[in-house]
Design a protein around this motif. Structure first.
Motif, PDB file in Angstrom:
ATOM      1  N   GLU A   9       0.822  -1.205   0.000  1.00 35.27           N
ATOM      2  CA  GLU A   9       0.000   0.000   0.000  1.00 35.27           C
ATOM      3  C   GLU A   9       0.858   1.258   0.000  1.00 35.27           C
ATOM      4  OE1 GLU A   9      -4.064  -0.944   2.362  1.00 35.27           O
ATOM      5  OE2 GLU A   9      -2.229  -1.221   3.529  1.00 35.27           O
ATOM      6  N   ARG A  10       1.916   1.265   0.801  1.00 36.09           N
ATOM      7  CA  ARG A  10       2.792   2.442   0.859  1.00 36.09           C
ATOM      8  C   ARG A  10       3.460   2.693  -0.494  1.00 36.09           C
ATOM      9  NH1 ARG A  10       4.398  -0.064   5.810  1.00 36.09           N
ATOM     10  NH2 ARG A  10       6.456  -0.472   4.938  1.00 36.09           N
ATOM     11  N   ALA A  11       3.909   1.643  -1.138  1.00 40.85           N
ATOM     12  CA  ALA A  11       4.556   1.804  -2.450  1.00 40.85           C
ATOM     13  C   ALA A  11       3.569   2.405  -3.452  1.00 40.85           C
ATOM     14  CB  ALA A  11       5.081   0.465  -2.952  1.00 40.85           C
ATOM     15  N   TYR A  12       2.338   1.921  -3.432  1.00 38.92           N
ATOM     16  CA  TYR A  12       1.320   2.425  -4.356  1.00 38.92           C
ATOM     17  C   TYR A  12       0.999   3.890  -4.067  1.00 38.92           C
ATOM     18  CZ  TYR A  12      -3.043   2.982  -6.865  1.00 38.92           C
ATOM     19  OH  TYR A  12      -4.027   3.453  -7.700  1.00 38.92           O
ATOM     20  N   CYS A  13       0.703   4.193  -2.811  1.00 36.31           N
ATOM     21  CA  CYS A  13       0.283   5.552  -2.438  1.00 36.31           C
ATOM     22  C   CYS A  13       1.408   6.571  -2.628  1.00 36.31           C
ATOM     23  CB  CYS A  13      -0.204   5.578  -0.990  1.00 36.31           C
ATOM     24  SG  CYS A  13      -1.694   4.610  -0.697  1.00 36.31           S
ATOM     25  N   ASP A  14       2.612   6.209  -2.208  1.00 33.75           N
ATOM     26  CA  ASP A  14       3.729   7.158  -2.279  1.00 33.75           C
ATOM     27  C   ASP A  14       4.143   7.463  -3.716  1.00 33.75           C
ATOM     28  OD1 ASP A  14       3.799   7.533   0.450  1.00 33.75           O
ATOM     29  OD2 ASP A  14       5.325   5.981   0.785  1.00 33.75           O
TER      30      ASP A  14
END
Length: 163
Positions: free
Chosen positions: A74-79
């Motif tokens: 999720e962090r990779a996608y959002c960031d």
């Protein structure tokens, strides 16, 4: 979300849909009866809204929030997005909507519910820990999710199904 999003959810269930079906699904007309016609039973519904600016402030004030609440995927996608707080808000709303669709449960951990991406790009819910235990207890085989965001808010809608 538009009607196309709802049609993608239905297709994700392996259902060939028409425009009329997509409209019915999108606007919830006869949703419970529709579930039976599709060979799935709707066990729970949940909806949540998250203010994007509030998420932006929370991420700024609490440097470890990203790691505590969101999975590495999720962090990779959002960031990678131009406006990360928008995507984080959508995923936060999705978690809350899923909790409501499951009727709540004890021993919540933030990462027990996460949003992944199906090969088609559609969002998909991944359950682990006590969220998975609760879903199994209820007979939930899948939690369908759709969420959208606009300038100020992100909204998510979850449907817990069996079958």
């Amino acid at each position: 979300a538009d009607v196309g999003d709802d049609a993608r959810v239905a297709r994700g269930l392996g259902i060939n849909v028409s425009g009329v079906f997509a409209l019915t699904f999108a606007f919830g007309s006869g949703l419970a009866g529709l579930g039976g016609a599709l060979g799935v039973e709707i066990l729970g519904l949940g909806v949540d809204i998250c203010e994007i600016q509030r998420m932006e402030r929370a991420l700024g004030r609490h440097p470890t929030m990203r790691e505590r609440v969101f999975t590495p995927e999720e962090r990779a996608y959002c960031d990678a997005k131009a406006r990360p707080a928008e995507s984080y808000a959508g995923r936060f709303a999705a978690r809350e909507a899923v909790i409501k669709a499951l009727g709540g449960y004890r021993g919540k951990r933030w990462q027990d519910i996460s949003v992944s991406r199906a090969p088609s790009g559609a969002p998909a819910i991944r359950l682990e820990g006590n969220a998975k235990v609760r879903a199994d207890t209820l007979g939930v085989s899948k939690v369908l999710i759709t969420f959208t965001h606009e300038r100020t808010s992100a909204v998510a809608f979850a449907v817990a199904v069996a079958g």
